[in-house]
Scaffold this motif. Sequence first.
Motif, short mmCIF file in Angstrom:
data_model
loop_
_atom_site.label_atom_id
_atom_site.label_comp_id
_atom_site.label_asym_id
_atom_site.label_seq_id
_atom_site.Cartn_x
_atom_site.Cartn_y
_atom_site.Cartn_z
N LYS A 184 0.87 -1.19 0.00
CA LYS A 184 0.00 0.00 0.00
C LYS A 184 0.89 1.23 0.00
CE LYS A 184 -3.69 -2.16 2.69
NZ LYS A 184 -4.49 -2.07 3.91
N GLU A 185 0.58 2.15 -0.91
CA GLU A 185 1.33 3.41 -0.98
C GLU A 185 0.37 4.53 -1.34
OE1 GLU A 185 5.03 3.87 -3.03
OE2 GLU A 185 5.48 1.73 -2.83
N VAL A 186 0.81 5.74 -1.08
CA VAL A 186 0.06 6.93 -1.45
C VAL A 186 0.91 7.71 -2.45
CG1 VAL A 186 -0.88 9.12 -0.61
CG2 VAL A 186 -1.07 7.06 0.80
N ILE A 187 0.27 8.11 -3.56
CA ILE A 187 0.97 8.93 -4.54
C ILE A 187 0.14 10.19 -4.79
CG2 ILE A 187 2.16 7.03 -5.68
CD1 ILE A 187 0.06 7.19 -7.91
N TYR A 188 0.79 11.22 -5.25
CA TYR A 188 0.13 12.48 -5.56
C TYR A 188 0.37 12.79 -7.04
CZ TYR A 188 -0.45 13.07 -0.60
OH TYR A 188 -0.81 12.89 0.71
N ILE A 189 -0.71 13.03 -7.76
CA ILE A 189 -0.64 13.38 -9.17
C ILE A 189 -0.73 14.89 -9.29
CG2 ILE A 189 -1.68 13.06 -11.45
CD1 ILE A 189 -0.65 10.45 -10.21
N ASN A 190 0.22 15.49 -9.98
CA ASN A 190 0.24 16.94 -10.15
C ASN A 190 -0.31 17.34 -11.49
OD1 ASN A 190 1.41 17.24 -7.65
ND2 ASN A 190 3.46 17.01 -8.47
#
Length: 149
Positions: A143-149
Motif C-alpha cells: 500500500k502506498e500513497v501517490i500524488y498526481i500533479n
Amino acid sequence: MKINWGTGIVIAFAIFMSFILYFVFEVQSNSKYDNDLVVEEYYKHDTHFQEEMARIQNAHDLQQKPSIKYIDNGVKIVFPSKFDENKVTGNVLLYRPSDKKFDFNTQIALQNSSLFIPNNKLIKGRWDVKMEWQYQGVKYLSKEVIYIN
C-alpha cells in the motif's frame, strides 16, 4: 413584555439547537457531502485482517520491492528484474479517497518488469495504491500513497 434571564437562556438555547439541526439536516440531505464508508462491506473486510497483515509482511520482507512512481505521462510500477514477469499475477487498485467514482482496478500484466497506467485514467490529487500480487505461490500486498500533479 419583559424578558428575564430564564427566558433569555431558553430562547438562546432554542436558537442554538435550530442552528445545529439545520446543519445536520443539510449534511444528510445534500449529495455534495458524501457519507459513505471508506470500504464497502467494512465488517466483512475486517475479518480477513490477519491474512492481510501476513501479505503485507511478505512484501516487507522482500530484498527488492516493487516501486510505484509518478512520471510525466502516468504511473509506472516497476518490479525487481529477478521476478519472472510471466509468473507475477494480481491486480492494482487505485483508490481516490475524495471520490469513489474514480476508483479502478488494473490487472498486473508486466512488460519489461513494469506496469504502466496512463495519465488519462488519473486526475490530479491524492491516490491510494493497493497492489495485491502473487509470485511462486506467495501472496504479497503493498500500500502506498501517490500524488498526481
